[in-house]
Write a protein that holds these residues in place. Structure first.
Motif, short mmCIF file in Angstrom:
data_model
loop_
_atom_site.label_atom_id
_atom_site.label_comp_id
_atom_site.label_asym_id
_atom_site.label_seq_id
_atom_site.Cartn_x
_atom_site.Cartn_y
_atom_site.Cartn_z
N LYS A 123 5.92 -65.88 57.72
CA LYS A 123 4.29 -65.95 57.64
C LYS A 123 3.77 -66.66 58.84
O LYS A 123 4.19 -67.73 58.96
CB LYS A 123 3.50 -66.06 56.44
N SER A 135 0.12 -68.07 60.64
CA SER A 135 -1.31 -68.33 60.61
C SER A 135 -1.75 -68.13 62.00
O SER A 135 -1.54 -68.90 62.96
CB SER A 135 -1.44 -69.69 60.06
N ASN A 194 -4.98 -69.12 62.62
CA ASN A 194 -5.70 -70.39 63.02
C ASN A 194 -4.89 -71.41 63.42
O ASN A 194 -5.04 -72.16 64.51
CB ASN A 194 -6.30 -70.89 61.73
N ARG A 195 -3.56 -71.58 63.16
CA ARG A 195 -2.64 -72.37 63.77
C ARG A 195 -2.19 -71.92 65.04
O ARG A 195 -1.95 -72.75 65.89
CB ARG A 195 -1.48 -72.44 62.84
N SER A 202 -11.01 -72.86 53.69
CA SER A 202 -10.38 -72.49 54.94
C SER A 202 -10.01 -70.94 54.80
O SER A 202 -9.85 -70.33 53.87
CB SER A 202 -8.99 -73.00 54.93
N ASP A 237 -8.55 -67.63 56.86
CA ASP A 237 -7.44 -67.20 57.80
C ASP A 237 -7.08 -65.76 57.75
O ASP A 237 -7.39 -65.38 56.86
CB ASP A 237 -6.42 -68.40 57.74
N HIS A 238 -6.34 -65.75 58.97
CA HIS A 238 -5.58 -64.38 58.81
C HIS A 238 -4.17 -64.60 59.06
O HIS A 238 -3.90 -65.50 60.03
CB HIS A 238 -5.99 -63.36 59.61
N VAL A 239 -3.19 -63.99 58.25
CA VAL A 239 -1.76 -64.29 58.40
C VAL A 239 -1.10 -62.81 58.70
O VAL A 239 -1.21 -62.02 58.03
CB VAL A 239 -1.38 -64.86 56.93
N HIS A 289 5.45 -71.19 64.65
CA HIS A 289 4.30 -70.69 65.36
C HIS A 289 4.26 -71.24 66.79
O HIS A 289 3.72 -70.32 67.76
CB HIS A 289 3.23 -71.69 64.72
N PHE A 323 -2.93 -74.96 55.11
CA PHE A 323 -1.96 -74.22 56.01
C PHE A 323 -0.66 -73.95 55.27
O PHE A 323 -0.18 -72.66 55.48
CB PHE A 323 -1.72 -75.20 57.06
N SER A 378 -1.52 -71.07 53.12
CA SER A 378 -1.51 -69.63 53.95
C SER A 378 -0.32 -69.04 54.11
O SER A 378 -0.19 -67.78 54.51
CB SER A 378 -2.44 -69.94 55.10
N ILE A 379 1.00 -69.76 54.41
CA ILE A 379 2.05 -69.16 54.87
C ILE A 379 2.89 -69.08 53.58
O ILE A 379 4.20 -68.75 53.78
CB ILE A 379 2.73 -69.88 55.80
#
Length: 804
Positions: free
Chosen positions: A2, A4, A6-7, A161, A163-165, A180, A245, A248-249
Motif C-alpha cells: 500500500k 499513500s 499524501n506521502r 486525515s 488520503d488515497h491509497v 514510497h 499514515f 492508511s497503509i
C-alpha cells in the motif's frame, strides 16, 4: 503493498488524480490493483461543526433534558435538545447538523434529522466523543478549548486525515519500489519532475551513554551493519500524523519507537530494529551464526530451533534477533524502555531468504531483505529515524554512529549498444531520449559513442545488471503504448515449443473410440475405378491410376474412405454380424493439375442396432444423433469448436451435415445414400462421417479451458416453437445464444413434432433453456426479461410461433 498518495506528495509534486497516477504506474510496470479512499475517522466528520452554546435551560417536560441554543455559524442559532448532564452556556462544543451521518465507535451509523423531543424542536445533536467515532467515552458531551470560529468543520479541529491509497501488486524483481521513495523515483522518471529528499542530518553526540561495540563475524552475509545508541526516550503513543499514515497503509500503531521504525521501512524501504539497551549484555553486538538446534524465543513467544544457517544478532549471552526477519522476546522494546540501540543494516538476500523459509516467517522486513535492499541506505535511514526519535520521543544521541562496511557494494557497469536497444524495443529511440530516460532513473551514462555507451547502475537496482535490463528500463519509461505494431507482426520465443506428435494425437483418439466400443479398420488404399465412375460425388479425372495393376478391382488409389469401409460393412453383414461400429485413420489420394495430392482422413461408421434386443427394451437402431454425438466427442477431445453447420442432401448422403471451422470444411456426416450402398453391396443402412484429419490435427490444442463453478443456482425454462421445416436447429441455437447473452448456459431439444396437428410444412421444437448468473442469484424479473428477449428473437428472426 500500500502506497499513500499524501506521502508521495512529500517527495514529488503531483497534480494528477489518484486514478491518473495509478494508470501511469501500471503502464510502467508497477501494477496498481486498486485505489482506495482513506479517512482517519469514519465518515470524515462530514456535517459536523464547532459550535458555541449560547443558552441552556431545563426542558419543561423532562428532568434529564436541556434545551439549548447553539451558534453553529448560521444567521440564527439552532435549538438543540441535549441529554448530557455537563452541557452549559458558554461552552465550545461539537455539533452534528441536520443531515449529517454519524459513525459511532460502537453501533450502526445513523443520520441526524429534525425532531421533536418531548414537544420541543431539536435541530441537531451536541456530541460525545464515542458518538462521532473518535473515542470511547460517553461520560458527557465534548467541551473544547479552542478559539476556532463557530461553524468551523470539526475535521479541522480533530485534524482528520483524508488520503488515497494505491494497492500495488509488486513483482519480485522490483525490490527497489517496495517503498514510497521507490515509487516516487518511478514517478520522477515518468513525469520528468524533480524529487525532494530530506537533507541528511549529522548525528551529534548529545550525552554519554553506555559504550557499545559491534563485531561482524560474517561479512559475506552482512556486508554492512550500522547502529547508534539513543537514550532518554519516553515510550508513548505516536502523534496523530504518524498514526494516520500507518493506518492508511494497513498497519496499527503500537508506540512511538516501533511506529518510527515501521514508518522508515515503508517510507524508505530500509528495515530497522530497536533493541532495549539494558538487555544487551556487556554492551556488545555480535553478528554471526549460532549452532544448529539452538533454541530461540521470538517476539511471538514461540521457541524455535535454529538451523545453524540463519544470520543472528547476538550479545555475549546468545541470540537477540534473527537478522532481518524477527526479533527476540528478550531484547524487544517495552513501555518501560528508556534507551535503545537502533540497528540499520544490509543483509545478503540469500541468507534472509533461507532463514525466512526455514522458520516459515514472512515479515515486512524479510520481504524487502530477501529481494535486495539498498546497501547505501542504512546510514541515511538511521539518521532519519533518530531525528524522529528526538522530535517525537525526546531521545538523545548517546554514542557515535557505528558503521561497519569493510567492502562497499559496487555499482553495476553495463555496456549497451543502440542497435540492440532499437532491435529489442522494435522502434528507433533517439540517443538523447535514451540518455534522458536513464538519467531520470539515476542511471549514469558514460563513455558515449555513436554506437553505444556504458550504463552505471546504483546497487539498489538489483534487477538491472544486463543490457536487456537497461533496455527494459528505457522501454517501460518511454511507454509500451508508444511502440507501434507493424502490419506483419512477428515475435521471438525464449522457450522451445514442442512440435505436435501426430502419432500420439491419433493414438489418443484411437483409445477413446475403442473405449466407446468401436473397432479400428485398416483397409487397402487401392480400390475399384467403378466407385468414382458411378458414385456421382468422386471425380474420375482425379483418380490416381496404377501403372502395373494386379487387377481391375485394385486399379486406382482411393479418393474417400467410404467405399473401403462399406466393403468391410458388407463382409460382416453377410456373415450375420449386423450391429457394427468402426473407425479408420487412412490416406486418400487425388490427381491435381500440379501433380498428386494426398491427405489423411478419419472415417466413422455405424450400422445396425446401437443396443441389442433384451427383456428390458427392444433393439434400438443407430440414428443420426448417435453419429453426431461421436463426432462431437472427437472434436471435444481435440478442443475444437465447430464454427458453423450446413445441411447437405447430395451424394454420398441421403441427408447429412457439413461441419465448418471458419471458411474451412472439417468434414461431413450423415446417412449413406442407397446408391452408394448398392455399389458396395451393403444391404442395410449405414451412417458415415469423414473428417479432415490433417486439418483437425493442425487445429487441435492440448489446452483445456476451465472456469469456476458458480455458487448460484441455475434455472430451467421451456419453450415450444412452431417453425418452418426448412429452419435448422443450428439456426435456432445461434439466435438463442445471441439473444440469451451470458445468462444462457445451455440450450437443448427434448421433443420434435411433425404431424397433422400443426400446419403443413411446419415442425415443432420443444426447447429447454438453462439460465445461470455467475455473480448473483437470478430473480424472476431477470429471468422473465431474458425469456422475453428469446421469444422476440425467435419470432423476428426465424418466424417462430410460440405454443402456449
Amino acid at each position: 503493498m500500500k502506497i499513500s498518495i499524501n506521502r508521495l506528495k512529500q517527495y514529488i509534486s503531483l497534480t494528477e488524480s489518484p486514478e491518473e497516477i495509478a494508470a501511469l504506474l501500471t503502464r510502467s510496470g508497477l501494477e496498481v490493483e486498486g485505489v482506495e479512499e482513506f479517512v482517519s475517522v469514519s465518515g470524515g466528520l462530514e456535517g459536523i461543526v464547532i459550535g458555541e452554546v449560547l443558552t441552556c435551560e431545563k426542558h419543561p417536560d423532562a428532568d434529564k433534558l436541556s434545551i439549548t441554543t447553539v451558534d453553529i455559524g448560521l444567521e440564527t442559532p439552532s435549538q438543540i435538545v441535549c441529554g448530557a448532564s455537563n452541557v452549559a452556556a458558554g461552552q465550545k462544543v461539537v455539533v452534528a447538523t441536520v443531515g449529517a451521518k454519524l459513525f459511532p465507535t460502537n453501533g450502526e451509523p445513523f443520520e441526524i434529522k429534525k425532531a421533536k423531543i418531548r414537544g420541543q424542536a431539536s435541530e441537531g445533536m451536541i456530541c460525545a466523543e464515542d458518538e462521532i467515532g473518535i473515542g470511547t467515552s460517553h461520560a458527557g458531551i465534548m467541551v473544547l478549548d479552542t478559539v476556532l470560529p463557530n461553524g468551523t468543520p470539526a475535521k479541522e479541529y480533530f485534524e482528520v486525515s483524508e488520503d488515497h491509497v494505491l494497492e500495488i501488486g509488486l513483482t519480485p524483481n522490483r525490490a527497489d519500489a517496495a517503498s514510497h521513495l521507490g515509487v516516487a523515483r518511478d514517478l520522477k522518471a515518468l513525469l520528468r519532475r524533480s524529487i525532494c529528499l530530506p537533507a541528511e542530518k549529522d548525528l551529534t553526540k548529545e550525552v554519554t551513554g553506555p559504550s557499545i561495540s559491534v563485531e561482524v563475524q560474517d561479512a559475506k552475509d552482512c556486508p554492512r551493519y550500522a547502529g547508534v545508541v539513543v537514550t532518554d526516550l519516553k515510550v508513548a503513543s505516536s502523534p496523530q500524523w504518524l498514526q494516520n499514515f500507518l493506518r492508511s497503509i494497513g498497519l496499527e500503531p503500537i508506540n512511538n519507537v516501533v511506529d518510527i521504525t515501521n514508518f522508515i521501512l515503508h517510507d524508505l524501504g530500509q528495515p530497522l530494529h530497536a533493541f532495549d539497551l539494558e538487555k544487551i549484555s556487556d554492551g556488545k553486538i555480535i553478528v554471526g551464526k549460532l549452532p544448529k538446534d539452538t533454541p530461540f524465543v521470538t517476539l511471538d513467544e514461540k521457541e524455535r530451533k535454529l538451523s545453524g544457517e540463519e544470520l543472528m544478532i547476538c550479545d555475549p549471552n546468545g541470540g537477540m534477533c534473527i537478522a532481518g526477519i524477527f526479533g527476540g522476546k528478550g531484547s524487544g522494546v517495552s513501555d518501560q524502555t528508556t534507551s535503545i540501540f537502533l540497528e540499520s543494516a544490509y543483509f545478503s538476500p540469500d541468507v534472509i531468504r533461507k532463514g525466512s523459509q526455514f522458520h516459515g516467517l514472512k515479515t515486512d522486513a524479510s520481504f524487502r531483505f530477501e529481494r535486495g535492499t539498498d546497501p547505501n541506505m542504512p546510514v541515511y535511514a538511521l539518521k532519519r529515524a533518530v531525528a524522529l526519535l528526538q522530535e517525537i520521543a525526546g531521545g538523545k544521541v548517546a554514542s557515535e554512529l557505528i558503521d561497519v562496511y569493510p567492502n562497499p557494494v559496487q555499482e553495476f557497469v553495463v555496456e549497451v549498444e543502440y542497435a540492440h536497444v532499437n532491435r529489442l524495443i522494435g522502434k528507433k529511440i533517439e540517443p538523447s531520449e535514451v540518455k534522458s530516460i536513464l538519467e531520470s532513473l539515476d542511471i549514469r551514462v558514460e563513455n558515449e559513442t555513436q554506437t553505444g555507451f556504458t550504463a552505471i547502475v546504483k546497487p539498489y537496482r538489483v534487477d538491472v545488471i544486463r543490457e536487456a535490463d537497461i533496455i527494459e528500463e528505457i522501454l517501460r519509461i518511454h511507454g509500451f503504448h508508444q511502440v507501434e505494431l507493424s502490419e506483419k507482426l512477428s515475435t521471438d520465443f525464449l522457450a522451445d515449443h514442442p512440435v505436435k506428435d501426430l502419432n500420439k494425437l491419433q493414438y489418443r483418439l484411437t483409445e477413446m473410440l475403442a473405449g466407446l466400443g468401436y473397432y479400428e479398420l485398416i483397409t487397402n488404399s487401392l480400390t475399384k475405378p467403378v466407385y468414382a465412375e458411378k458414385s456421382g460425388f468422386l471425380d474420375v479425372a482425379q483418380n490416381v491410376e496404377i501403372f502395373n495393376k494386379l487387377s481391375e478391382d485394385l486399379g486406382v488409389m482411393r479418393q474417400s474412405l467410404l467405399f473401403s469401409g462399406l466393403e468391410v460393412m458388407s463382409h460382416n453383414i453377410n456373415r450375420k454380424q449386423t450391429d457394427l461400429r468402426a473407425f479408420e485413420f487412412g490416406t486418400v489420394y487425388h490427381k491435381v493439375a500440379s501433380g498428386y495430392k494426398e491427405g489423411r482422413r478419419l472415417a466413422i461408421f455405424h450400422s445396425g442396432n446401437r443396443s441389442a434386443e433384451s427383456w428390458i427394451e427392444p433393439a434400438k437402431p443407430f440414428a443420426f444423433a448417435d453419429l453426431f454425438s461421436t463426432v462431437e466427442r472427437v472434436l471435444e477431445r481435440l478442443n475444437i469448436e465447430v464454427g458453423s453447420m450446413e445441411v447437405v442432401e447430395s451424394a454420398p448422403f441421403a441427408y447429412g451435415l457439413i461441419l465448418k471451422l471458419g471458411e474451412k470444411e472439417i468434414g461431413r456426416l450423415g446417412l449413406v445414400d442407397d446408391k452408394m450402398l448398392k455399389l458396395a453391396e451393403v444391404r442395410q443402412d449405414v451412417w458415415f462421417a469423414e473428417l479432415d484429419w490433417d486439418l483437425l490435427a493442425k487445429k487441435a490444442s492440448g489446452l483445456k479451458k476451465y472456469q469456476e463453478i458458480s455458487r448460484f443456482p441455475e434455472v430451467r425454462r421451456d419453450l415450444s416453437l412452431v417453425i418452418d421445416k426448412t429452419v435448422t436447429y443450428d439456426q435456432v441455437k445461434v439466435v438463442a445464444e445471441k439473444a440469451g447473452g451470458k445468462l444462457l448456459r445451455k440450450i437443448g431439444v427434448f421433443d420434435v413434432y411433425q404431424g397433422d396437428k400443426i400446419e403443413a410444412g411446419k415442425k415443432a421444437y420443444a426447447l429447454s433453456f438453462i439460465l445461470q448468473d455467475q455473480e448473483n442469484t437470478l430473480t424472476d424479473k431477470v429471468i422473465d426479461k431474458t425469456m422475453s428477449k428469446l421469444i422476440e428473437a425467435f419470432q423476428q428472426q426465424v418466424g417462430a410461433v410460440i405454443r402456449s
